[in-house]
Design a protein around this motif. Structure first.
Motif, PDB file in Angstrom:
ATOM      1  N   LEU A 103     -37.440  -3.915  -7.875  1.00 39.03           N
ATOM      2  CA  LEU A 103     -38.672  -4.709  -7.955  1.00 39.03           C
ATOM      3  C   LEU A 103     -38.947  -5.110  -9.404  1.00 39.03           C
ATOM      4  CD1 LEU A 103     -40.886  -2.715  -5.431  1.00 39.03           C
ATOM      5  CD2 LEU A 103     -39.858  -4.953  -5.080  1.00 39.03           C
ATOM      6  N   GLU A 104     -38.683  -4.177 -10.319  1.00 34.95           N
ATOM      7  CA  GLU A 104     -38.972  -4.439 -11.731  1.00 34.95           C
ATOM      8  C   GLU A 104     -38.139  -5.619 -12.246  1.00 34.95           C
ATOM      9  OE1 GLU A 104     -37.661  -1.457 -14.411  1.00 34.95           O
ATOM     10  OE2 GLU A 104     -39.012  -2.066 -15.998  1.00 34.95           O
ATOM     11  N   VAL A 105     -36.874  -5.637 -11.883  1.00 35.57           N
ATOM     12  CA  VAL A 105     -35.989  -6.713 -12.340  1.00 35.57           C
ATOM     13  C   VAL A 105     -36.468  -8.063 -11.808  1.00 35.57           C
ATOM     14  CG1 VAL A 105     -33.679  -7.649 -11.924  1.00 35.57           C
ATOM     15  CG2 VAL A 105     -33.938  -5.341 -12.760  1.00 35.57           C
ATOM     16  N   SER A 106     -37.151  -8.050 -10.679  1.00 32.42           N
ATOM     17  CA  SER A 106     -37.602  -9.304 -10.085  1.00 32.42           C
ATOM     18  C   SER A 106     -38.926  -9.795 -10.662  1.00 32.42           C
ATOM     19  CB  SER A 106     -37.758  -9.115  -8.576  1.00 32.42           C
ATOM     20  OG  SER A 106     -36.610  -8.515  -8.051  1.00 32.42           O
ATOM     21  N   PHE A 107     -39.551  -8.990 -11.520  1.00 37.14           N
ATOM     22  CA  PHE A 107     -40.825  -9.407 -12.101  1.00 37.14           C
ATOM     23  C   PHE A 107     -40.590 -10.590 -13.032  1.00 37.14           C
ATOM     24  CE2 PHE A 107     -44.382  -9.155 -15.092  1.00 37.14           C
ATOM     25  CZ  PHE A 107     -45.442  -9.040 -14.209  1.00 37.14           C
ATOM     26  N   PRO A 108     -41.378 -11.669 -12.846  1.00 40.90           N
ATOM     27  CA  PRO A 108     -41.078 -12.911 -13.592  1.00 40.90           C
ATOM     28  C   PRO A 108     -41.512 -12.865 -15.050  1.00 40.90           C
ATOM     29  CG  PRO A 108     -42.978 -13.243 -12.216  1.00 40.90           C
ATOM     30  CD  PRO A 108     -42.502 -11.849 -11.936  1.00 40.90           C
ATOM     31  N   GLN A 109     -40.925 -11.955 -15.818  1.00 38.61           N
ATOM     32  CA  GLN A 109     -41.211 -11.898 -17.248  1.00 38.61           C
ATOM     33  C   GLN A 109     -39.929 -11.423 -17.928  1.00 38.61           C
ATOM     34  OE1 GLN A 109     -44.126  -9.073 -18.964  1.00 38.61           O
ATOM     35  NE2 GLN A 109     -45.592 -10.663 -18.501  1.00 38.61           N
ATOM     36  N   GLY A 110     -39.713 -11.881 -19.163  1.00 36.52           N
ATOM     37  CA  GLY A 110     -38.469 -11.514 -19.825  1.00 36.52           C
ATOM     38  C   GLY A 110     -37.290 -12.133 -19.116  1.00 36.52           C
ATOM     39  N   ARG A 111     -37.372 -13.438 -18.862  1.00 39.47           N
ATOM     40  CA  ARG A 111     -36.292 -14.081 -18.103  1.00 39.47           C
ATOM     41  C   ARG A 111     -35.216 -14.658 -19.010  1.00 39.47           C
ATOM     42  NH1 ARG A 111     -39.637 -16.993 -13.207  1.00 39.47           N
ATOM     43  NH2 ARG A 111     -38.898 -15.615 -11.575  1.00 39.47           N
ATOM     44  N   SER A 112     -35.482 -14.734 -20.322  1.00 41.12           N
ATOM     45  CA  SER A 112     -34.422 -15.166 -21.231  1.00 41.12           C
ATOM     46  C   SER A 112     -33.671 -13.929 -21.712  1.00 41.12           C
ATOM     47  CB  SER A 112     -35.032 -15.896 -22.421  1.00 41.12           C
ATOM     48  OG  SER A 112     -35.771 -14.980 -23.189  1.00 41.12           O
ATOM     49  N   VAL A 113     -32.524 -14.131 -22.355  1.00 41.73           N
ATOM     50  CA  VAL A 113     -31.715 -13.000 -22.803  1.00 41.73           C
ATOM     51  C   VAL A 113     -32.509 -12.098 -23.741  1.00 41.73           C
ATOM     52  CG1 VAL A 113     -29.699 -12.346 -24.154  1.00 41.73           C
ATOM     53  CG2 VAL A 113     -29.515 -14.192 -22.499  1.00 41.73           C
ATOM     54  N   PHE A 114     -33.142 -12.706 -24.760  1.00 41.27           N
ATOM     55  CA  PHE A 114     -33.841 -11.875 -25.730  1.00 41.27           C
ATOM     56  C   PHE A 114     -35.199 -11.432 -25.216  1.00 41.27           C
ATOM     57  CE2 PHE A 114     -30.568 -14.059 -28.122  1.00 41.27           C
ATOM     58  CZ  PHE A 114     -29.949 -12.963 -28.676  1.00 41.27           C
TER      59      PHE A 114
END
Lengths: 247, 395
Positions: A103-114
């Motif tokens: 679920l955490e990985v699917s949270f729409p934040q931090g979607r760019s590499v850095f």
């Protein structure tokens, strides 16, 4: 085409694979907060239609507009960011990670590499994970490895991963395939709850289930729309009975 | 003592500390400088191996061209050292004094423009990391944005390895050709061939390697690390969760390249030369074998695998030089078929459970004594350095 109030407006959509038209000049409009079910025989082009909307397959012609924005040629991840979520037919989850991490990985934040490198699991994220886990009935299993879940629970987890992104249009491909009667029951309730805030397109074969959740039903056949309307209207349509429901 | 144990366990530092003990204490204490220098050379391949763990094991992208980046890092360092070794006085017998000897043999009369910046150590150190990273970026950006992946990508990396080694050999006048860049002597006047320098370089190399492993462990724990893992198993799901997967693959490839570049530079410093024989296809595949034998999912395991395979190589290639390549291939096939996660995987799946069972059967009678109570005030926090914890707990 002019602007509309529809969440999704598909017009003259065509895709052909080596001359075979899997989708043939198809028109489809989805309202806000509508739960649309698409039914049809195998090979009717239902899954291809979802592939076209989410960008997995590219259209040969026609247009797909999401909230009046043309998404026909948009990159897949941008379509997702615009607010379209898609669940695959077989549960597509990260088996080696815990339910929480899924679920955490699917949270729409931090979607760019850095952005991902700097991403912190804030209290906001944790709160959201718990809210979604409760919605899909997996709160007690947050720290279980996802691969150990039952088939039905995996399906719910994938729906939960999509809910983390708060999509405005959610597309589910046969969400209850392989589920027990009890799980189907719970899934129907879940879908009814989550469509209060968003539009949904569901592909399904189980007529009992379709009757229970659908606001409107679209019947596809050979890449075209055969009939559209309420479940009763569709079930009594002579053409539909002929090609799909049988006599 | 228990708090330290928990702290190490929590941060999964057990393996890293064991490796540190091996390469910082046991090896230097037990080996003469000649052998230690040899281990130092092996450890420079360790940088490539941990890069492969991040790229191949963790992100699922196999590269058969890591020698390219190892070589580029090594050549950058070699160019700096060569320029320092080619001062006008020591090269006064050449027809053009002040340029590297191989240029003079190839009738060059001036230093090429792109060699000029390598007079500066700062530039060189930056180039050691940036040149491999930049090339990795160009290759991987072009490939991954076009959705080239899997075995096709591996073949492309192999082609790059071949191209670069052919290029270096062909451009003898500016690269030193097949001999490479040799006769490197000093670093800012410090003789790198002396025994004391070799000791210092060995420890610098070992420390740098441990720091890189620690950095990779940190990356694995961030969301980026989780995403790379997720991408390896279910790329579609990651893409349709709103991530541009190509960018994440580019990052993994650049990271592995940067690490390899550092390894290459340390190689040049410790061995004293750099040549195309570390760039081509065979060394690149050997580097994959190092990581595979040690365990492509384990950073520490890959370094141990690198040491073991290289030890085996120096033993067998002395005794049976003709058989070595066949043996190496057999080793690779055997490892991939019998235990795909290498020695580290074997440790996790067989040895650790066995130890746990033994410990459990032994512990049952003494369990009643209970654990010593640890005061809450000295529970270590994440950024508390290890020595402080030891002082706080004078048992």
């Amino acid at each position: 085409m002019s602007n509309t109030d529809f969440v999704l407006a598909i017009e003259d959509l065509t895709v052909s694979f080596d001359g075979f038209k899997a989708i043939d000049t198809l028109n489809l409009y989805i309202d806000r907060e509508e739960l649309r079910v698409i039914i049809g025989p195998n090979g009717a082009g239902k899954t291809t239609l979802l592939d076209l909307i989410c960008g997995k397959t590219r259209a040969s012609g026609g247009s797909i507009k999401f909230k009046n924005t043309e998404i026909t040629r948009m990159a897949e991840h941008k379509i997702v960011r615009a607010g379209v979520g898609r669940k695959f037919q077989t549960p597509s989850i990260y088996e080696n990670l815990s339910v929480f991490k899924n679920l955490e990985v699917s949270f729409p934040q931090g979607r760019s590499v850095f952005g991902a490198l700097r991403f912190k699991t804030s209290t906001e994220v944790i709160a959201r994970i718990h809210a979604v886990a409760e919605e899909i009935g997996l709160e007690a299993l947050l720290h279980t490895e996802a691969g150990l879940l039952s088939h039905g629970q995996k399906q719910w987890l994938e729906i939960g991963m999509l809910l983390m992104q708060e999509p405005e249009l959610l597309m589910l491909d046969e969400p209850i395939a392989g589920m027990s009667a009890r799980e189907r029951e719970l899934t129907a309730e879940l879908l009814q709850r989550i469509c209060r805030k968003r539009s949904m397109i569901v592909i399904e074969h189980d007529m009992e289930f379709v009757r229970r959740i659908a606001h409107k039903v679209t019947v596809m056949h050979q890449g075209k729309i055969l009939a559209e309307g309420s479940m009763d209207k569709v079930q009594n349509d002579a053409k539909v009975i002929d090609v799909y429901l049988g006599h | 003592m228990n708090t330290i144990k928990t702290w190490i366990h929590q941060h999964q530092l057990g393996g890293l500390l064991a490796l540190a003990l091996l390469i910082l204490v046991i090896l230097p204490a037990g080996l003469d400088i000649f052998r230690l220098n040899l281990f130092g050379k092996y450890l420079t391949y360790g940088f490539v191996s941990i890069g492969l763990v991040m790229l191949w094991g963790h992100s699922g992208i196999l590269s058969l061209g890591q020698g390219v980046f190892f070589g580029l890092g090594g050549y950058c360092m070699a160019m700096f050292l060569k320029l320092e070794a080619s001062d006008p006085i020591s090269t006064r017998i050449q027809s053009t004094p002040g340029i590297p000897d191989f240029m003079d043999w190839n009738q060059l009369t001036a230093l090429p423009l792109w060699w000029q910046p390598f007079h500066s150590l700062t530039f060189t150190l930056l180039a050691v990391v940036l040149v491999p990273t930049l090339l990795a970026f160009c290759i991987s950006f072009a490939m991954f944005k076009r959705r080239v992946s899997g075995v096709y990508f591996a073949i492309i990396t192999q082609a790059v390895a071949l191209i670069l080694s052919v290029l270096i050999i062909g451009q003898q006048g500016v690269t030193g050709g097949v001999n490479g860049i040799t006769d490197l002597k000093t670093l800012l006047g410090w003789d790198i061939r002396s025994n004391s320098a070799r000791y210092i370089l060995y420890f610098a190399n070992a420390g740098l390697l441990l720091a890189c492993i620690w950095g990779c462990m940190w990356i694995q724990k961030t969301k980026l690390g989780t995403l790379l893992l997720a991408m390896r198993d279910k790329e579609d799901r990651v893409q349709f969760s709103g991530y541009d997967v190509a960018n994440f693959k580019v990052f993994a490839f650049c990271l592995a390249a940067a690490l390899s570049g550092i390894g290459g530079a340390m190689f040049t410093l410790q061995v004293g030369f750099m040549s195309p024989s570390f760039v081509g296809i065979i060394p690149s595949i050997e580097m994959v074998i190092f990581a595979a034998v040690g365990g492509r999912l384990s950073l520490v395991g890959a370094v141990v695998g690198t040491l073991l395979v290289n030890l085996g190589r120096s033993y067998f290639s002395e005794s049976f030089p003709d058989l070595w390549l066949f043996l190496m291939a057999a080793l690779f096939i055997g490892v991939v078929m019998a235990f795909p996660n290498g020695l580290a995987g074997l440790l996790d799946s067989h040895i650790k459970p066995w130890l746990a069972r033994r410990a459990a059967s032994r512990q049952t009678p003494v369990a009643a004594t209970g654990d010593p109570v640890v005061p809450a005030s000295i529970t270590p926090t994440q950024d508390l350095p290890l020595p402080t914890t030891i002082q706080a707990q004078p048992e």
